[in-house]
Write an enzyme that holds these catalytic residues in place. Structure first.
Site, PDB file in Angstrom:
ATOM      1  N   HIS A 199      12.284  14.890 -18.817  1.00 45.59           N
ATOM      2  CA  HIS A 199      12.658  13.404 -19.134  1.00 45.59           C
ATOM      3  C   HIS A 199      11.550  12.921 -20.031  1.00 45.59           C
ATOM      4  O   HIS A 199      10.577  13.339 -20.182  1.00 45.59           O
ATOM      5  CB  HIS A 199      12.586  12.824 -17.570  1.00 45.59           C
ATOM      6  CG  HIS A 199      13.080  11.494 -17.625  1.00 45.59           C
ATOM      7  ND1 HIS A 199      12.378  10.417 -17.983  1.00 45.59           N
ATOM      8  CD2 HIS A 199      14.174  11.035 -17.001  1.00 45.59           C
ATOM      9  CE1 HIS A 199      12.797   9.151 -17.837  1.00 45.59           C
ATOM     10  NE2 HIS A 199      13.974   9.463 -17.144  1.00 45.59           N
ATOM     11  N   ASP A 216       6.257  16.722 -12.264  1.00 42.59           N
ATOM     12  CA  ASP A 216       7.091  15.660 -12.597  1.00 42.59           C
ATOM     13  C   ASP A 216       7.770  15.923 -11.357  1.00 42.59           C
ATOM     14  O   ASP A 216       8.834  16.958 -11.292  1.00 42.59           O
ATOM     15  CB  ASP A 216       7.918  15.634 -13.852  1.00 42.59           C
ATOM     16  CG  ASP A 216       8.859  14.294 -13.437  1.00 42.59           C
ATOM     17  OD1 ASP A 216       9.187  13.945 -12.556  1.00 42.59           O
ATOM     18  OD2 ASP A 216       9.557  13.926 -14.829  1.00 42.59           O
ATOM     19  N   GLN A 258      12.704  14.436  -9.120  1.00 45.41           N
ATOM     20  CA  GLN A 258      13.927  15.024  -8.757  1.00 45.41           C
ATOM     21  C   GLN A 258      13.653  16.092  -7.552  1.00 45.41           C
ATOM     22  O   GLN A 258      15.040  16.492  -7.123  1.00 45.41           O
ATOM     23  CB  GLN A 258      14.916  15.564  -9.861  1.00 45.41           C
ATOM     24  CG  GLN A 258      15.257  14.319 -11.003  1.00 45.41           C
ATOM     25  CD  GLN A 258      16.184  13.429 -10.455  1.00 45.41           C
ATOM     26  OE1 GLN A 258      16.939  13.559  -9.670  1.00 45.41           O
ATOM     27  NE2 GLN A 258      16.052  12.071 -11.304  1.00 45.41           N
ATOM     28  N   LYS A 263      13.825   6.480  -6.153  1.00 47.54           N
ATOM     29  CA  LYS A 263      14.757   7.451  -5.945  1.00 47.54           C
ATOM     30  C   LYS A 263      15.043   8.137  -4.694  1.00 47.54           C
ATOM     31  O   LYS A 263      15.567   9.056  -4.602  1.00 47.54           O
ATOM     32  CB  LYS A 263      14.493   8.363  -7.247  1.00 47.54           C
ATOM     33  CG  LYS A 263      14.711   8.255  -8.622  1.00 47.54           C
ATOM     34  CD  LYS A 263      14.282   9.249  -9.632  1.00 47.54           C
ATOM     35  CE  LYS A 263      14.141   8.705 -11.061  1.00 47.54           C
ATOM     36  NZ  LYS A 263      15.179   8.474 -11.765  1.00 47.54           N
ATOM     37  N   CYS A 266      17.896   9.999 -20.896  1.00 47.19           N
ATOM     38  CA  CYS A 266      16.433  10.368 -21.116  1.00 47.19           C
ATOM     39  C   CYS A 266      15.998  11.602 -21.164  1.00 47.19           C
ATOM     40  O   CYS A 266      14.807  11.870 -20.958  1.00 47.19           O
ATOM     41  CB  CYS A 266      15.737   9.406 -19.952  1.00 47.19           C
ATOM     42  SG  CYS A 266      16.107   7.829 -20.013  1.00 47.19           S
TER      43      CYS A 266
HETATM   44  C1  LIG Z   1      13.039  13.885 -13.884  1.00 48.39           C
HETATM   45  C2  LIG Z   1      12.416  12.421 -14.012  1.00 48.39           C
HETATM   46  N1  LIG Z   1      11.261  12.328 -14.471  1.00 48.39           N
HETATM   47  C3  LIG Z   1      10.814  10.903 -14.610  1.00 48.39           C
HETATM   48  C4  LIG Z   1      11.625   9.883 -14.421  1.00 48.39           C
HETATM   49  C5  LIG Z   1      11.113   8.535 -14.534  1.00 48.39           C
HETATM   50  O1  LIG Z   1      11.099   7.781 -13.368  1.00 48.39           O
HETATM   51  P1  LIG Z   1      10.931   6.021 -13.255  1.00 48.39           P
HETATM   52  O2  LIG Z   1      11.956   5.439 -14.371  1.00 48.39           O
HETATM   53  O3  LIG Z   1      11.260   5.831 -11.760  1.00 48.39           O
HETATM   54  O4  LIG Z   1       9.536   5.969 -13.657  1.00 48.39           O
HETATM   55  C6  LIG Z   1      12.980  10.079 -13.892  1.00 48.39           C
HETATM   56  C7  LIG Z   1      13.892   8.997 -13.808  1.00 48.39           C
HETATM   57  O5  LIG Z   1      14.732   8.776 -14.417  1.00 48.39           O
HETATM   58  C8  LIG Z   1      13.637  11.527 -13.852  1.00 48.39           C
HETATM   59  O6  LIG Z   1      14.766  11.947 -13.312  1.00 48.39           O
END
Ligand SMILES: Cc1ncc(COP(=O)(O)O)c(C=O)c1O
Lengths: 150, 416
Positions: free
Chosen positions: B130, B207, B210, B233, B371
C-alpha cells in the site's frame, strides 16, 4: 436516476467507437499533454495543433472507463477545426454541466453529444472521469507550441 | 463446531448503518470493509459514554475527570496490548497506520536514529505495498541516501522469494512489508522473512492493516520488531491507529512529533523525553477514539477471531469458486490460503463501470488502484474491482456480487 439515464446510448456508442483515438504524428508546432486521474489511474495522452488561433487537429490515446473514453471522444469530435476561444467556451459549458449548475439555454446545441453526460453530474465520483479529456484539451491549447508535458 | 462459527445475519443487526438502503431503496450490500469497516452500536456507545461522563485531558490535571480519562485511555492501551500479545508499554496510539509507518520511517532516519546510516545501506519493501508502506520509505531513502529495494511479486500474486538471499543481505537495515495484501488477499510468510532479516541485523516492520482485523495476531510469534494497524478497519473509530514495537527498539528511537505530554524536563533551549509509549504520543491524545477501539476489540473477541477468520475464508472461497466459473471474469491473486481481499477483472468492462453497475444494485465495492499503484503496473492493469469481506457479510452478499457482475456484463453487452 438509474443506470440507463447515466449511460446514454450516445455514451456507449462513443465508448465502443471512439473518435480521433489515434495519435497524429508529432509535427512542429503541435503540443502533447498527458493527464492522469490520480484516484483511479485513468490516463489520456492528447496532441493538439493550433494554427493562428484555430485548432487544426486534436487526437488522443488513453486508458480508462467508458465515461472518460466517451467524453474524450465527444470532445475531440466537437473541437476539430474550432477556434481556441470557442473550444475554451465549450469546455466551460461542459464544466458547468458536470458541476450540475445551470447551463445556458442553447447548451444542447453547443455541446451536441456532450449533453448526454448530464446524468454523470449525479455521481460526483465520476465527474473527474468525464472531465479528464476536456482538461487535457484545455491544458494543450493554452500552452506554447512544442511543449511536451509529463 | 460452534466455537469456530458465527452467524453473520445476527451480527449484522449490531451495525446500524448496515440496515440502511441506498440508491433509491436498494438494500445495502457492503463489500468494502478493506477500505473501512462499519461500526457496531457498542463502539459508538463507548465513544459517546466517554464524552458524556469522563471527558477531560488524560495525563494532565489532578481532578477526578482527568483521572477517569487517563484510566479510560490507559485501559484501552491494555486491551490493545492483550489483543496482540504485547506488553502495555509497547503500544503507541497514533491517528492511523499511515501515521504509525511515517513515525517509524522518520524516527529511524532522524539525527538520533539507532541506525547509523552508511553509504550503500538498503531498505527492503515489496512490490505489493500500500502507498502508506512505500512512500514513507521513499522519503526515508532520500534523507539517508539508502537504496530502496523491492521483493518482486509472482504472476499468482505471491512474494517471489527466489532471490531473497541476495535481496536480504548485510547492507539491509530495514525490511518492511505487509502481512496481508489489501489488493490480492495474499498472506505473506512473516516469520520466515523476519528471521532472514534478523540474521543480517535488520529491523523488521510489519503493515498489519489487513491482518489484525481479521485473524488472531501474536506479535511474539511473528518474530517482528514493529507493527502498524488502523482502528477504523477493525470496527473501531477513525482517528486512531496503533504502532506496536519491541520495547528495546522503541526505547532506542527518537520522537517523531514533539510537544506536550511526551517530555521529562523542558528548558528554553532543550528537552528530554519520556519513555515509550508516551515519547511518541505528543499532545492531548485521541482518548475517545482509543476507548472506541478498545470496545471494538471487545466485540471482536466476543465473536472470536478464529470464527471471524473461518467465516471470511468461507465467503472468499465461495466467491472465488463462483467468479471462476463466469466467462470473462478473472480473479487476481493466489488460490489460497488467502485473506479476504478479492480483486477481479471483467473482460472489456473498466472497473469503474463494473463498480457503477454494482452500486446501482446497492453493492459497495472498491474500484481503482487501491493505493497500490506499482502493484497494478506489475499486473499490467490500471485498476481492478475489489470486494472485501468481514464478519457481517453473508453468503447472500456473495450471491448479490455474482449477480451484479452478470448484470454489468449484460448491460455493457459483453456476454451473449
Ligand atoms: C495494507 C494497508 N496498509 C496501510 C493502509 C493505510 O491505512 P490508513 O489509511 O488507515 O492509515 C491501508 C488502508 O487502506 C492498507 O490496506
Amino acid at each position: 436516476m438509474n443506470l440507463e439515464k447515466m449511460y446514454q446510448e450516445i455514451i456507449l456508442d462513443h465508448y465502443k467507437h471512439p473518435q480521433f483515438k489515434n495519435l497524429a504524428p508529432m509535427v512542429s508546432g503541435a503540443v502533447e499533454v498527458h493527464h492522469i486521474n490520480p484516484t483511479c489511474g485513468d490516463e489520456v495522452t492528447l496532441r493538439a495543433q493550433v494554427v493562428d488561433g484555430v485548432i487544426e487537429s486534436v487526437t488522443w490515446d488513453g486508458l480508462g472507463c467508458s465515461i472518460s473514453q466517451a467524453s474524450t471522444s465527444v470532445m475531440a469530435g466537437l473541437t476539430q477545426g474550432a477556434t481556441v476561444k470557442s473550444a475554451l467556451d465549450l469546455t466551460a459549458q461542459f464544466l458547468l454541466l458536470m458541476q450540475g449548475k445551470g447551463v445556458s439555454t442553447d447548451a444542447d446545441e453547443i455541446l451536441e453529444d456532450g449533453i448526454a453526460f448530464a446524468g454523470v453530474a449525479q455521481y460526483p465520483a465520476r465527474v473527474k472521469c468525464a472531465l479528464l479529456g476536456w482538461m487535457a484539451l484545455k491544458d494543450a491549447i493554452t500552452r506554447e507550441p512544442g511543449e511536451i508535458n509529463e | 463446531m460452534s466455537a469456530s462459527t458465527l452467524n453473520a445475519e445476527i451480527l449484522k443487526k449490531d451495525f446500524p448503518l448496515l440496515g440502511r438502503t441506498v440508491r433509491g431503496g436498494k438494500k445495502l450490500v457492503y463489500l468494502d470493509s478493506g477500505a473501512t469497516s462499519q461500526k457496531p452500536t457498542m463502539v459508538l456507545d463507548a465513544e459517546r459514554n466517554f464524552y458524556e461522563y469522563h471527558n477531560a485531558a488524560a495525563h494532565r490535571g489532578a481532578h477526578q475527570l482527568a483521572e477517569e480519562a487517563t484510566e479510560a485511555f490507559e485501559g484501552a492501551r491494555e486491551v490493545v496490548a492483550h489483543f496482540i500479545g504485547a506488553h502495555t508499554r509497547e503500544v503507541i496510539f497514533t491517528k492511523s497506520a499511515t501515521e504509525s509507518l511515517n513515525l517509524v520511517a522518520y524516527s529511524l532516519s532522524a539525527a538520533e536514529s539507532p541506525i547509523q546510516w552508511r553509504p550503500g545501506d538498503e531498505v527492503l519493501v515489496t512490490e505489493m505495498e500500500h502507498h502508506a508502506n512505500l512512500i514513507p520509505w521513499q522519503e526515508m531513502a532520500k534523507r539517508t541516501g539508502a537504496r530502496l529495494r523491492f521483493i518482486p511479486v509472482t504472476d499468482d500474486g505471491q512474494l517471489d522469494l527466489t532471490q531473497i538471499d541476495t535481496l536480504i543481505n548485510e547492507k539491509t537495515r530495514i525490511l518492511s512489508f505487509t502481512h496481508a495484501s489489501n489488493v490480492l488477499g495474499t498472506v505473506n510468510p512473516v516469520r520466515r522473512l523476519a528471521d532472514l532479516a534478523h540474521a543480517v541485523g535488520a529491523i523488521v516492520v510489519l503493515d498489519a492493516c489487513q491482518s489484525v482485523p481479521h485473524e488472531s495476531v501474536d506479535v511474539t510469534a511473528l518474530g517482528i520488531d514493529l507493527m502498524a494497524f488502523s482502528g477504523h478497519k477493525m470496527l473501531g473509530p477513525t482517528g486512531v491507529g496503533v504502532l506496536w514495537g519491541r520495547f528495546e527498539i522503541l526505547e532506542s528511537m527518537p520522537p517523531f512529533l514533539t510537544g506536550g505530554s511526551m517530555i521529562e524536563v523542558v528548558t528554553l533551549e532543550s528537552a528530554t523525553y519520556s519513555l515509550p509509549p508516551k515519547r511518541f504520543e505528543a499532545g492531548v491524545p485521541n482518548m475517545a477514539q482509543a476507548v472506541g477501539l478498545a470496545a471494538a476489540i471487545g466485540y471482536l473477541q466476543e465473536v472470536g477471531m478464529h470464527a471471524i477468520a473461518h467465516h471470511e475464508e468461507d465467503l472468499v472461497t465461495s466467491a472465488i469458486a463462483q467468479l471462476e466459473t463466469m466467462p470473462g471474469v478473472k480473479v487476481l491473486g493466489p488460490a489460497g490460503p488467502r485473506g479476504g481481499a478479492l480483486s477481479f477483472l471483467v473482460d472489456d468492462i473498466h472497473p469503474h463501470d463494473v463498480g457503477q453497475v454494482l452500486d446501482d444494485d446497492g453493492i459497495a465495492v472498491r474500484v481503482g488502484h487501491h493505493c497500490a499503484w506499482p502493484l497494478m503496473r506489475r499486473f499490467g492493469v490500471a485498476a481492478t474491482t475489489r470486494a472485501t469481506f468481514y464478519l457481517y457479510n453473508t453468503h447472500e452478499d456473495v450471491s448479490s456480487l455474482v449477480s451484479g457482475i452478470r448484470r454489468a456484463q449484460q448491460f455493457f453487452g459483453t456476454t451473449s
